[in-house]
Design a protein around this motif. Structure first.
Motif, mmCIF file in Angstrom:
data_model
loop_
_atom_site.group_PDB
_atom_site.id
_atom_site.type_symbol
_atom_site.label_atom_id
_atom_site.label_comp_id
_atom_site.label_asym_id
_atom_site.label_seq_id
_atom_site.Cartn_x
_atom_site.Cartn_y
_atom_site.Cartn_z
ATOM 1 N N GLY A 1 29.361 8.661 -53.780
ATOM 2 C CA GLY A 1 30.293 9.808 -53.536
ATOM 3 C C GLY A 1 30.040 10.928 -52.657
ATOM 4 O O GLY A 1 30.742 11.976 -52.660
ATOM 5 N N ASP B 1 36.508 10.588 -52.070
ATOM 6 C CA ASP B 1 37.275 9.396 -52.278
ATOM 7 C C ASP B 1 38.719 9.593 -51.991
ATOM 8 O O ASP B 1 38.885 10.377 -51.186
ATOM 9 N N LYS B 2 39.262 8.282 -52.115
ATOM 10 C CA LYS B 2 40.522 8.126 -51.364
ATOM 11 C C LYS B 2 40.716 8.515 -49.920
ATOM 12 O O LYS B 2 41.633 9.164 -49.529
ATOM 13 N N SER C 1 35.701 2.076 -47.366
ATOM 14 C CA SER C 1 35.833 3.512 -47.960
ATOM 15 C C SER C 1 36.552 3.280 -49.213
ATOM 16 O O SER C 1 36.282 3.919 -50.261
ATOM 17 N N ASN C 2 37.314 2.146 -49.211
ATOM 18 C CA ASN C 2 38.264 1.887 -50.416
ATOM 19 C C ASN C 2 37.481 0.685 -51.332
ATOM 20 O O ASN C 2 37.990 0.528 -52.452
ATOM 21 N N LYS C 3 36.592 0.386 -50.940
ATOM 22 C CA LYS C 3 35.301 -0.190 -51.715
ATOM 23 C C LYS C 3 36.005 -1.964 -51.849
ATOM 24 O O LYS C 3 35.640 -2.593 -52.904
#
Length: 438
Positions: A261, A265-266, A411-413
């Motif tokens: 983190g 996020d997003k 980044s969105n995993k």
């Protein structure tokens, strides 16, 4: 890549860009020698130090050529990349243009014969003495459009390097008394910032306007890379194995920072401009960006701030700036050469330096403000040590879009480090094969 674009993508600029490009494509308005007009097409943010210096250059140019009407047009970075071939191949083209360096952009324009070779002018006017070493690497392209050798096709007059801008108050509130000097210290500081309720690094991963994540990823790769490893990758030399060494280490570290983190996020829906605003608004503790935001942060930040390069890094992400080039179809090539010469003059270069830019032919000691002078001196030291790793999208066509898409996926995993490296290996190898077999 260079990015690097900021608020110039506002609606009004985009509208004027669309009109300018449409006129160029239709033969309706760029360089009309018949009416004594000299057209300059560029895409720097008008609030930047570089653009400020160029306004001084315009004034000098007008005094030197009083009978010439100067049309100073502004487009956007994305529009120029996407429409460069149309812009430079029409019946009426700008007389001098700013364009992106690298095999994927400048190299293709040079290889397609759309840019005038500048080698003779560079030697005659001493540009090759002012712009040297790695700073000249992307000014030169061979017959296949590959950077690093061959004729000069563009001339940079500023440099770039990426730093972490940081909010000193947030650091202090989180119990951090000074900037980190090692990567381990930086990670410990980011843990403290998270514990204090702050997003450590303001970032973005929008597929068309999300440079932050790509820059962060490549900075982590550059941190443990040697000069040879960077040059092999950048100039399509040797065999580059993305599943080992700094590529594997840096990409896995990048995934770890996402998972922890450190970048929020997003990010897929965030643009670079939103990331900048989040930092300036005091929401996030750090922003990774280059010198193009130095003046803006200085003006708009309502908190004490500082900057540092990625601690412990062997190579720091940075390069020469974007390039001035002369279209093959320019009607006023001599005036274009004079324009480039003026932008490299001591008067313009030192003006850019005093505004917070990074002049390639300026004198750091002439910068009056201490903070700005130190920022420039740090850049000069990186240039002297040949410790800049350029930008990752330069080597092969389509790399920028490819990387931004995968940065969003990571980044969105929805993609792992190993999956990204596998895709990266194939895209790079295919691009290299196509580029070197021309």
């Amino acid at each position: 890549m260079r990015l690097r674009p900021t608020t110039r993508r506002c609606l009004s600029v985009c509208l004027s860009t669309t009109l300018a490009l449409a006129l160029a494509a239709c033969g309706g308005g760029t360089s009309e020698k018949s009416d004594g007009t000299f057209t300059i097409l560029q895409y720097e943010d008008q609030t930047s130090a570089q653009a400020g210096g160029w306004q001084k250059a315009v004034a000098i140019f007008k005094k030197r050529h009083p009978g010439v009407k100067v049309k100073f047009q502004t487009t956007s970075f994305d529009a120029m990349r996407q429409n460069a071939k149309i812009t430079l191949s029409g019946n009426n083209v700008p007389d001098v243009v700013e364009f992106n360096k690298g095999n994927a952009d400048g190299g293709q324009l040079a290889g397609q014969g759309l840019l005038q070779p500048l080698t003779d002018e560079a030697k005659a006017r001493g540009w090759d003495k002012k712009v040297t070493g790695p700073m000249a690497a992307f000014a030169q392209y061979d017959q296949n459009g590959l950077a690093g050798s061959g004729d000069w096709y563009g001339v940079p007059n500023v440099g770039e390097y990426v730093t972490f801008y940081y909010n000193k108050k947030m650091f202090t509130d989180a119990g951090i008394t000074k900037p980190p000097t090692t990567l381990a210290q930086l990670e410990a500081d980011m843990d403290k910032l998270k514990a204090a309720g702050h997003v450590p690094i303001s970032s973005s991963a929008n597929t068309s306007q999300g440079f932050n994540q790509m820059w962060l990823w490549y900075s982590l790769v550059s941190a443990s890379a040697s000069r040879q490893q960077i040059d092999d990758f950048m100039f399509l030399k040797g065999n580059v194995n993305f599943r080992s060494g700094p590529w594997k280490e840096g990409t896995r570290k990048f995934q770890d920072w996402i998972d922890k983190g450190y970048v929020g996020d997003k990010l897929g829906g965030l643009s670079y401009e939103q990331a900048i605003v989040n930092f300036l608004g005091g929401d996030d503790a750090m922003l990774m960006w280059n010198q193009s935001q130095f003046s803006r942060i200085r003006k708009d930040a309502n908190f004490p701030w500082g900057y540092f390069t990625l601690p412990g890094a062997q190579q720091v992400m940075g390069s020469s700036g974007h390039l001035w080039g002369v279209p093959t179809k320019s009607n006023d090539k001599d005036l274009a050469y004079d324009w480039i010469d003026i932008t490299l003059s001591a008067e313009v270069q030192n003006d850019i330096g005093n505004q917070g830019g990074l002049p390639l032919a300026g004198d750091a000691s002439a910068i009056k403000d201490k903070l700005t002078r130190q920022y420039t001196e740090q850049f000069d030291d990186l240039v002297k040590r040949k410790a800049m790793s350029f930008y990752p999208d330069y080597p092969v066509p389509g790399f920028l879009d490819f990387m931004q898409n995968h940065m969003q996926a990571m980044s969105n995993k929805s993609e792992t480090a190993d999956e990204y490296l596998k895709a990266l290996q194939k895209f790079y190898d295919d691009g290299k094969k196509n580029a070197t077999q021309q």
